[in-house]
Design an enzyme around this catalytic site. Sequence first.
Site, short mmCIF file in Angstrom:
data_model
loop_
_atom_site.label_atom_id
_atom_site.label_comp_id
_atom_site.label_asym_id
_atom_site.label_seq_id
_atom_site.Cartn_x
_atom_site.Cartn_y
_atom_site.Cartn_z
N GLY A 1 -21.21 23.12 44.78
CA GLY A 1 -21.48 24.51 44.41
C GLY A 1 -20.80 25.49 45.34
N GLN B 1 -19.00 33.28 49.63
CA GLN B 1 -18.16 32.32 50.37
C GLN B 1 -16.67 32.54 50.16
OE1 GLN B 1 -20.68 28.92 48.81
NE2 GLN B 1 -20.08 28.12 50.79
N CYS C 1 -22.66 22.33 53.49
CA CYS C 1 -22.21 23.60 52.94
C CYS C 1 -20.71 23.74 53.21
CB CYS C 1 -22.97 24.75 53.59
SG CYS C 1 -22.43 26.37 53.04
N LEU C 2 -19.97 24.20 52.20
CA LEU C 2 -18.52 24.35 52.37
C LEU C 2 -18.17 25.38 53.44
CD1 LEU C 2 -17.50 24.28 48.59
CD2 LEU C 2 -17.08 22.47 50.28
N HIS D 1 -29.64 26.35 46.92
CA HIS D 1 -28.64 26.56 47.97
C HIS D 1 -27.73 27.75 47.65
CE1 HIS D 1 -25.80 25.00 51.18
NE2 HIS D 1 -25.01 25.81 50.50
N GLU D 2 -27.19 27.78 46.44
CA GLU D 2 -26.23 28.83 46.11
C GLU D 2 -26.90 30.20 45.98
OE1 GLU D 2 -23.39 27.89 46.77
OE2 GLU D 2 -23.71 25.75 46.52
N HIS E 1 -27.37 31.79 49.25
CA HIS E 1 -26.15 32.44 49.75
C HIS E 1 -26.09 33.91 49.33
CE1 HIS E 1 -23.46 29.65 51.79
NE2 HIS E 1 -23.67 28.71 50.87
ZN ZN Z 1 -23.29 26.73 51.00
#
Ligand code: ZN
Length: 137
Positions: free
Chosen positions: A46, A51, A90-91, A132-133, A136
């Site tokens: 995701g 991000q 997480c990216l 999670h997303e 953000h």
């Molecule tokens: Zn993340």
Amino acid sequence: MAVLPIHKFPDAVLRRKAKKVRKIDKSIQTLADDMLDTLKDSGGVGLAANQVGALRRVIVIQLPEEDEPRVYINPEIIRREGEREVEEGCLSVPGYKAIITRSIWVKAKGLDRTSKLVRLRADGLLAQALEHEIDHL
Ligand code: ZN
């Protein structure tokens, strides 16, 4: 369509609040397309708009078992139940994973790319990705 750079912790954009999308116009469609390209390129599950440096409430999710990625605009968790421990990465925090507490299942709502209201109940990886997303944003 473009692969965008992913902002990494501690970039300030990751701590800023994303704004609600008022109208799903060309710029939002382009953002969603670029986020899908970026997610695919990263191999992650995701991605949230913060991000890639865009403070708009847009998330994309690609579950390994699904052919089509999901795009949610103005997503919200409207109900969550239970607790479970999951390993999560997480990216924006590459190379780091932690065990955290997530819900067993969630109910969420948001708009799809055609401005249609979508409601869903999710468990497993999808519930985790939604939490999670949306965190953000
Ligand atoms: Zn993340």
